[in-house]
Design a protein around this motif. Structure first.
Motif, mmCIF file in Angstrom:
data_model
loop_
_atom_site.group_PDB
_atom_site.id
_atom_site.type_symbol
_atom_site.label_atom_id
_atom_site.label_comp_id
_atom_site.label_asym_id
_atom_site.label_seq_id
_atom_site.Cartn_x
_atom_site.Cartn_y
_atom_site.Cartn_z
ATOM 1 N N SER A 1 0.826 -1.307 0.020
ATOM 2 C CA SER A 1 0.120 0.049 0.023
ATOM 3 C C SER A 1 0.941 1.305 0.177
ATOM 4 O O SER A 1 0.292 2.400 0.643
ATOM 5 N N GLU B 1 -0.242 5.152 -0.477
ATOM 6 C CA GLU B 1 -0.981 6.073 0.576
ATOM 7 C C GLU B 1 0.003 7.149 0.683
ATOM 8 O O GLU B 1 -0.571 8.334 1.195
ATOM 9 N N ARG B 2 1.503 7.087 0.283
ATOM 10 C CA ARG B 2 2.397 8.452 0.373
ATOM 11 C C ARG B 2 1.833 9.421 -0.608
ATOM 12 O O ARG B 2 2.146 10.574 -0.257
ATOM 13 N N THR C 1 -1.704 9.836 -1.249
ATOM 14 C CA THR C 1 -2.959 10.375 -1.077
ATOM 15 C C THR C 1 -3.192 11.171 0.221
ATOM 16 O O THR C 1 -4.223 11.802 0.669
ATOM 17 N N GLY C 2 -2.268 11.437 1.130
ATOM 18 C CA GLY C 2 -2.363 11.816 2.220
ATOM 19 C C GLY C 2 -2.692 13.247 2.371
ATOM 20 O O GLY C 2 -2.598 13.855 1.100
ATOM 21 N N ILE D 1 -7.052 2.175 -5.199
ATOM 22 C CA ILE D 1 -6.871 3.601 -5.267
ATOM 23 C C ILE D 1 -8.064 4.282 -5.682
ATOM 24 O O ILE D 1 -8.442 5.353 -6.499
ATOM 25 N N ARG E 1 -9.589 7.745 -5.524
ATOM 26 C CA ARG E 1 -8.641 8.634 -4.431
ATOM 27 C C ARG E 1 -7.790 9.438 -5.267
ATOM 28 O O ARG E 1 -6.983 9.112 -6.017
#
Lengths: 323, 394
Positions: A268, A271-272, A274-275, A302, A305
């Protein structure tokens, strides 16, 4: 892909692995010539596959294709059993579509003792039985290293496609299409892609060694005031892309986006992006992050997102099946 | 010792596969032990350029030839047997260590098994230069589909490192039971594995040798291409040694749970009285019945190549107990036991063959199972180490 020559219209029966069901449906939706077929994917108690190809008699004399996805070693064997079996069912031709060829980035033999798993993968695929239509065609998108095309034996016909046309189409739709600059994170990416993108101004980055560290630097080109799109074949942890982005912003880029054909994103790591720091509205984040649907597990994760957008290979695959 | 040479028994030529490696064998001495067995001991001092100095025992009749590891008595000099570098995977480490303990000629070698973040293997063979010119073997175990790719990468890489020969030892060949094509849509996964293994690159020593034990269906030997030399071994000799150690071993009968098992094994066990079971259909159910043979008063040992859920074995056991067996034991070469199905097997301490087994012998071909049942009654592990060590000398 060019205009479809009506003389070459082939009816194709498309089988697919469990992971690829959505992409298979999109491919079939693109063309009336493509019909979906089904396989029963079950397991025995000992974990080994218990597979059944439905309507096996009906595929005799037909052009058959299989849409595969080797997202992890565990799913290779069951798909391989189908791939080795289909050509022997008196089909007219067999095409394997493997959008993402994994292990490609680990083919370097730097030392005797390195085990090039890309070689294993190519060897396994080269051993697909021949069908009445001759050698199996193997369709792969943006294979990591250009020399990997020579890893394949004579009994398969690799067909190397690219996702870049999808990117170009998308870029032309953007309001700031005039100010787009393409950036390559290293010389490898430049070698792979510059010819397809040569009507865009180019920036090339490179990694230099400073002491123990490797730091991304700008090698050529000027990103100032532009919307820079970093282009590469795949992304794993995303570290390289993030470093590139920082360098480009430091050199005055107005916006930075990214395109990779294959969003591998193990564990995953997407995630870096979408934060809070990575959101589209943030100054520090990527404006857009385009991936194709070659890695179905990532696409599921994703979906919807920001800043991710999925560019589908379905149309391209449907065209490739007509070759 | 007499030095005359009587005509060699027919079993001599039956083992042509083994003996074709030898250009000439001169019987060195003959000893007649007793009326039952006629033993020949041949000491091979040298042949061609590779003097293995082996001692070969022939037993009369149709019993297989055993290749014994050199015993101190029969070896005049310790000239080279084949030195072998043995690689292994994580699962097979314990068995590899046992094999290396059987012979000074076998040396264990290491591989770095790591994984990249995306789950694909990151493998490195240390000291790869030092295996050049060596005989190399790899001890594999395909216990589940997920471990195949990493082992395959090593199997495809080793032969290309200028080694002098390559042997793949795969004690248990999985998927063997699912090879039947009853319907055109059936996908024979045994064919997939055979194809993958048939595609192992050739080394300087020629085609790879593939050593496997008690492959499920005899016709699977024909699934392999010409570029690989399958060597089909059996765990039955281990069972026979073990049975001979039991008290009252002349009260043992062998039972086969079906005709398939009988076909596979009866020749190796023909000096035991035999019972053959089969499954008959009664309405919707399939019930195990005794087809031939007498169980009354006997210690019956059920023999098969593998066990999965154990259902068939348990039904056999009940049928044998119901027909008067005083003790029931079982032997399978491969204890697969998915989902810990070994737990359904109870121990019979005496007098209750319908509820328990006296012994349940398995080999160490399935390392995951061995770990689980090692200290559980009625299980006993018969190790393939000696047999594999000998096979590596072929």
């Amino acid at each position: 892909m060019g205009e479809l020559n009506p003389m070459h219209k082939k009816q194709v029966l498309l089988f697919y692995c469990v992971e690829c069901e959505e992409l298979a449906r999109k491919v079939a939706a693109h063309s009336q010539l493509i019909t979906l077929q089904s396989i029963n994917w079950r397991s025995f108690d000992d974990g080994f596959p218990n597979l059944y190809i439905n309507n096996a008699h009906d595929i005799r004399g037909q052009h058959v294709a299989f849409l595969a996805s080797f997202s992890s070693p565990a799913v290779i064997f069951e798909q391989l059993s189908v791939i080795y079996n289909l050509p022997r069912l008196f089909v007219a031709s067999f095409t394997l579509v493997l959008p993402f060829f994994p292990t490609g980035s680990f083919e370097r033999m730097e030392e005797e003792g390195d085990v090039a798993t890309a070689f294993t993968m190519a060897r396994i695929l080269s051993n697909i039985p021949i069908s009445r239509g001759g050698p199996t065609s193997v369709v792969i998108y943006d294979i990591h290293a250009l020399q990997e095309r020579f890893y394949f034996g004579d009994h398969v016909l690799p067909l190397f496609e690219t996702g870049i046309p999808l990117l170009k189409q998308r870029l032309h739709q953007l309001p700031d299409a005039e100010k787009i600059v393409v950036a390559f994170p290293d010389d490898g990416a430049w070698k792979r892609f510059h010819k397809l993108l040569d009507h865009f101004p180019t920036v090339i980055c490179t990694k230099v060694r400073e002491g123990d560290k490797r730091i991304v630097r700008l090698k050529e080109g000027n990103p100032a005031d532009c919307h820079v799109v970093i282009v590469d074949d795949l992304v794993q942890s995303g570290g390289t892309l993030i470093e590139c982005q920082k360098v480009l912003l430091a050199h005055g880029a107005a916006k930075v986006s990214a395109y990779v054909t294959h969003g591998v994103f193990p564990k995953s790591s997407w995630e870096r992006f979408t934060g809070k720091e990575g959101g589209r509205d943030s100054e520090k984040g990527f404006a857009y992050f385009w991936i194709t649907d070659s890695c179905p597990n990532t696409v599921k994760a994703i979906e919807n997102r920001a800043p991710f957008e999925v560019l589908s290979l379905a149309g391209s695959i449907a065209d490739a099946l007509q070759i | 010792m007499a030095a005359t040479s009587p005509p060699l028994p027919s079993s001599f030529t039956n083992r042509g596969k083994l003996l074709s490696n030898f250009t000439s064998i001169k019987p060195f001495s003959i000893s007649l032990n007793d009326e039952k067995h006629c033993r020949f001991r041949c000491q091979i001092k040298s042949f061609e350029n590779q003097p293995p100095n082996l001692s070969v025992d022939f037993l009369s009749g149709n019993e297989p030839v055993h290749l014994n590891s050199p015993s101190p008595m029969s070896m005049a000099s310790d000239s080279a047997v084949k030195r072998v570098c043995l690689f292994y995977c994580n699962e097979t480490k314990a068995l590899a260590e046992r094999i290396a303990a059987e012979s000074d000629a076998i040396e264990l070698r290491n591989i770095n098994w790591r994984t990249f973040e995306d789950g694909f293997p990151n493998l490195f063979i240390p000291n790869a230069h030092r295996i050049r010119g060596q005989n190399v073997a790899f001890l594999a175990s395909f216990s589940s589909p997920s471990v195949i790719f990493e082992q395959l990468s090593v199997i495809y890489a080793l032969p290309k490192l200028f080694i002098s020969s390559f042997t793949l030892v795969l004690p248990f060949f999985p998927t063997g039971t699912s090879e039947r094509m009853e319907d055109e849509g059936d996908v024979a996964t045994a064919f997939t594995i055979a194809r993958i293994l048939s595609n192992i690159p050739t080394s300087r020593g020629g085609p790879t040798s593939l050593v496997t034990f008690d492959i499920h269906a005899l016709q699977e030997r024909f699934y392999f291409g010409d570029n690989i030399l399958p060597c089909f071994e059996s765990g039955i000799p281990l069972l026979m040694s073990r049975l001979q150690q039991l008290p009252y071993s002349d009260n043992i009968s062998i039972a086969f749970p079906d005709d398939g098992a009988w076909k596979r094994f009866h020749k190796q066990l023909q000096h035991f009285p035999t019972i053959v079971c089969n499954k008959v259909r009664i309405r919707d159910k399939r019930i195990v019945r005794i087809k031939e043979g007498e169980a009354v008063g006997r210690h019956v040992v059920i023999v098969d190549d593998l066990v999965q859920s154990g259902g068939t074995l348990i039904e056999c056991q009940k049928a044998l107990a119901a027909n008067g067996a005083t003790k029931v034991s079982a032997y399978v070469t491969h204890g697969i036991f998915p989902n810990r199905s070994w737990q359904r097997f109870e121990h019979d301490n005496g007098g209750h063959p319908e509820t328990g087994l006296t012994y349940f012998w398995i080999t160490d071909s399935c390392p995951g199972t061995v770990k689980e049942v090692m200290s559980e009654t009625p299980f006993e592990i018969l190790s393939l180490a000696g047999s594999i060590a000998a096979a590596l000398q072929i």
